[in-house]
Scaffold this motif. Sequence first.
Motif, PDB file in Angstrom:
ATOM      1  N   ALA A 160      -8.907 -16.331  22.575  1.00  0.00           N
ATOM      2  CA  ALA A 160      -8.925 -16.281  21.112  1.00  0.00           C
ATOM      3  C   ALA A 160      -9.991 -17.224  20.570  1.00  0.00           C
ATOM      4  O   ALA A 160     -10.779 -16.856  19.696  1.00  0.00           O
ATOM      5  N   VAL A 161     -10.026 -18.425  21.120  1.00  0.00           N
ATOM      6  CA  VAL A 161     -11.019 -19.400  20.662  1.00  0.00           C
ATOM      7  C   VAL A 161     -12.424 -18.916  20.993  1.00  0.00           C
ATOM      8  O   VAL A 161     -13.342 -19.004  20.165  1.00  0.00           O
TER       9      VAL A 161
ATOM     10  N   THR B 160     -14.634 -18.143  17.583  1.00  0.00           N
ATOM     11  CA  THR B 160     -15.630 -19.159  17.257  1.00  0.00           C
ATOM     12  C   THR B 160     -17.055 -18.603  17.206  1.00  0.00           C
ATOM     13  O   THR B 160     -17.747 -18.804  16.198  1.00  0.00           O
ATOM     14  N   PRO B 161     -17.537 -17.918  18.257  1.00  0.00           N
ATOM     15  CA  PRO B 161     -18.921 -17.431  18.157  1.00  0.00           C
ATOM     16  C   PRO B 161     -19.134 -16.403  17.050  1.00  0.00           C
ATOM     17  O   PRO B 161     -20.177 -16.400  16.400  1.00  0.00           O
ATOM     18  N   LEU B 162     -18.136 -15.550  16.823  1.00  0.00           N
ATOM     19  CA  LEU B 162     -18.296 -14.554  15.762  1.00  0.00           C
ATOM     20  C   LEU B 162     -18.298 -15.205  14.382  1.00  0.00           C
ATOM     21  O   LEU B 162     -19.061 -14.809  13.505  1.00  0.00           O
ATOM     22  N   ALA B 163     -17.449 -16.213  14.194  1.00  0.00           N
ATOM     23  CA  ALA B 163     -17.436 -16.918  12.912  1.00  0.00           C
ATOM     24  C   ALA B 163     -18.736 -17.697  12.712  1.00  0.00           C
ATOM     25  O   ALA B 163     -19.320 -17.685  11.620  1.00  0.00           O
ATOM     26  N   MET B 164     -19.200 -18.356  13.775  1.00  0.00           N
ATOM     27  CA  MET B 164     -20.446 -19.109  13.664  1.00  0.00           C
ATOM     28  C   MET B 164     -21.630 -18.164  13.443  1.00  0.00           C
ATOM     29  O   MET B 164     -22.520 -18.452  12.637  1.00  0.00           O
TER      30      MET B 164
ATOM     31  N   VAL C  41     -24.140 -18.173  10.271  1.00  0.00           N
ATOM     32  CA  VAL C  41     -25.601 -18.241  10.395  1.00  0.00           C
ATOM     33  C   VAL C  41     -26.248 -17.049   9.688  1.00  0.00           C
ATOM     34  O   VAL C  41     -27.238 -17.204   8.971  1.00  0.00           O
ATOM     35  N   ALA C  42     -25.695 -15.867   9.903  1.00  0.00           N
ATOM     36  CA  ALA C  42     -26.229 -14.669   9.238  1.00  0.00           C
ATOM     37  C   ALA C  42     -26.104 -14.798   7.719  1.00  0.00           C
ATOM     38  O   ALA C  42     -27.032 -14.433   6.979  1.00  0.00           O
ATOM     39  N   GLY C  43     -24.979 -15.317   7.260  1.00  0.00           N
ATOM     40  CA  GLY C  43     -24.796 -15.503   5.818  1.00  0.00           C
ATOM     41  C   GLY C  43     -25.767 -16.515   5.241  1.00  0.00           C
ATOM     42  O   GLY C  43     -26.293 -16.342   4.134  1.00  0.00           O
ATOM     43  N   THR C  44     -26.031 -17.582   5.988  1.00  0.00           N
ATOM     44  CA  THR C  44     -27.009 -18.576   5.541  1.00  0.00           C
ATOM     45  C   THR C  44     -28.403 -17.960   5.476  1.00  0.00           C
ATOM     46  O   THR C  44     -29.144 -18.172   4.520  1.00  0.00           O
ATOM     47  N   PHE C  45     -28.735 -17.187   6.506  1.00  0.00           N
ATOM     48  CA  PHE C  45     -30.036 -16.527   6.525  1.00  0.00           C
ATOM     49  C   PHE C  45     -30.189 -15.582   5.338  1.00  0.00           C
ATOM     50  O   PHE C  45     -31.222 -15.583   4.650  1.00  0.00           O
ATOM     51  N   VAL C  46     -29.156 -14.795   5.097  1.00  0.00           N
ATOM     52  CA  VAL C  46     -29.217 -13.839   3.987  1.00  0.00           C
ATOM     53  C   VAL C  46     -29.311 -14.567   2.654  1.00  0.00           C
ATOM     54  O   VAL C  46     -30.115 -14.208   1.792  1.00  0.00           O
TER      55      VAL C  46
ATOM     56  N   LEU D  36     -12.464 -12.944  11.316  1.00  0.00           N
ATOM     57  CA  LEU D  36     -11.475 -11.863  11.275  1.00  0.00           C
ATOM     58  C   LEU D  36     -11.749 -10.808  12.342  1.00  0.00           C
ATOM     59  O   LEU D  36     -10.815 -10.282  12.951  1.00  0.00           O
ATOM     60  N   VAL D  37     -13.014 -10.512  12.583  1.00  0.00           N
ATOM     61  CA  VAL D  37     -13.360  -9.568  13.649  1.00  0.00           C
ATOM     62  C   VAL D  37     -12.930 -10.138  15.000  1.00  0.00           C
ATOM     63  O   VAL D  37     -12.346  -9.435  15.835  1.00  0.00           O
ATOM     64  N   GLY D  38     -13.176 -11.432  15.221  1.00  0.00           N
ATOM     65  CA  GLY D  38     -12.749 -12.072  16.463  1.00  0.00           C
ATOM     66  C   GLY D  38     -11.235 -12.054  16.626  1.00  0.00           C
ATOM     67  O   GLY D  38     -10.723 -11.811  17.729  1.00  0.00           O
ATOM     68  N   CYS D  39     -10.506 -12.289  15.546  1.00  0.00           N
ATOM     69  CA  CYS D  39      -9.036 -12.229  15.600  1.00  0.00           C
ATOM     70  C   CYS D  39      -8.556 -10.827  15.950  1.00  0.00           C
ATOM     71  O   CYS D  39      -7.625 -10.664  16.748  1.00  0.00           O
ATOM     72  N   GLN D  40      -9.185  -9.817  15.366  1.00  0.00           N
ATOM     73  CA  GLN D  40      -8.785  -8.442  15.657  1.00  0.00           C
ATOM     74  C   GLN D  40      -9.049  -8.090  17.114  1.00  0.00           C
ATOM     75  O   GLN D  40      -8.239  -7.419  17.762  1.00  0.00           O
ATOM     76  N   ILE D  41     -10.168  -8.557  17.653  1.00  0.00           N
ATOM     77  CA  ILE D  41     -10.462  -8.326  19.068  1.00  0.00           C
ATOM     78  C   ILE D  41      -9.389  -8.974  19.931  1.00  0.00           C
ATOM     79  O   ILE D  41      -8.892  -8.373  20.888  1.00  0.00           O
ATOM     80  N   PHE D  42      -9.001 -10.192  19.609  1.00  0.00           N
ATOM     81  CA  PHE D  42      -7.971 -10.874  20.397  1.00  0.00           C
ATOM     82  C   PHE D  42      -6.626 -10.177  20.279  1.00  0.00           C
ATOM     83  O   PHE D  42      -5.895 -10.042  21.266  1.00  0.00           O
ATOM     84  N   ILE D  43      -6.269  -9.732  19.097  1.00  0.00           N
ATOM     85  CA  ILE D  43      -4.986  -9.036  18.913  1.00  0.00           C
ATOM     86  C   ILE D  43      -4.955  -7.758  19.756  1.00  0.00           C
ATOM     87  O   ILE D  43      -3.939  -7.457  20.393  1.00  0.00           O
ATOM     88  N   GLN D  44      -6.058  -7.015  19.769  1.00  0.00           N
ATOM     89  CA  GLN D  44      -6.111  -5.800  20.587  1.00  0.00           C
ATOM     90  C   GLN D  44      -5.944  -6.142  22.063  1.00  0.00           C
ATOM     91  O   GLN D  44      -5.222  -5.457  22.796  1.00  0.00           O
ATOM     92  N   PHE D  45      -6.599  -7.200  22.513  1.00  0.00           N
ATOM     93  CA  PHE D  45      -6.478  -7.645  23.893  1.00  0.00           C
ATOM     94  C   PHE D  45      -5.029  -8.033  24.210  1.00  0.00           C
ATOM     95  O   PHE D  45      -4.478  -7.629  25.237  1.00  0.00           O
ATOM     96  N   ALA D  46      -4.416  -8.811  23.330  1.00  0.00           N
ATOM     97  CA  ALA D  46      -3.044  -9.271  23.572  1.00  0.00           C
ATOM     98  C   ALA D  46      -2.059  -8.101  23.604  1.00  0.00           C
ATOM     99  O   ALA D  46      -1.174  -8.055  24.463  1.00  0.00           O
ATOM    100  N   PHE D  47      -2.204  -7.153  22.700  1.00  0.00           N
ATOM    101  CA  PHE D  47      -1.312  -5.988  22.690  1.00  0.00           C
ATOM    102  C   PHE D  47      -1.483  -5.171  23.964  1.00  0.00           C
ATOM    103  O   PHE D  47      -0.509  -4.727  24.564  1.00  0.00           O
ATOM    104  N   GLU D  48      -2.727  -4.965  24.373  1.00  0.00           N
ATOM    105  CA  GLU D  48      -2.975  -4.171  25.577  1.00  0.00           C
ATOM    106  C   GLU D  48      -2.449  -4.879  26.825  1.00  0.00           C
ATOM    107  O   GLU D  48      -1.860  -4.258  27.702  1.00  0.00           O
TER     108      GLU D  48
END
Length: 108
Positions: free
Chosen positions: A40-41, A45-49, A53-58, A80-92
């Motif tokens: 989860a971390v 973390t990388p997706l949020a960071m 970075v993308a938001g700062t650039f824009v 949120l995208v990272g959380c959704q990826i983790f939730i899918q992994f945990a459910f599977e």
Amino acid sequence: MKLYWRARDIPELSGLREPVLRVAFQACVIPVCRRHIWLAVSAVTPLAMGGQVAGTFVSQHHFGFAWSWAPVLCGVLGGLVGCQIFIQFAFERSRPQIKKYLENLRDV
């Protein structure tokens, strides 16, 4: 791969009554989440960071602002995208445990 948006979307839990579903979810899915918290971390973390970075650039290059809402919004969306990826992994990953749990529940 099917996306599971909530516990009722998991085929093994879909036909259960609410109290049984809650107990099965807590007995099977929550331990998987605790065991794989490192994932989860490492997913969030990388997706949020990257989103920040993308938001700062824009915001700096497109809008000309040094600070605006864009880095915060993009960082939250990445998280949120990272959380959704983790939730899918945990459910599977918890589906085999759910099957065993329900088989043991029926045997009793």
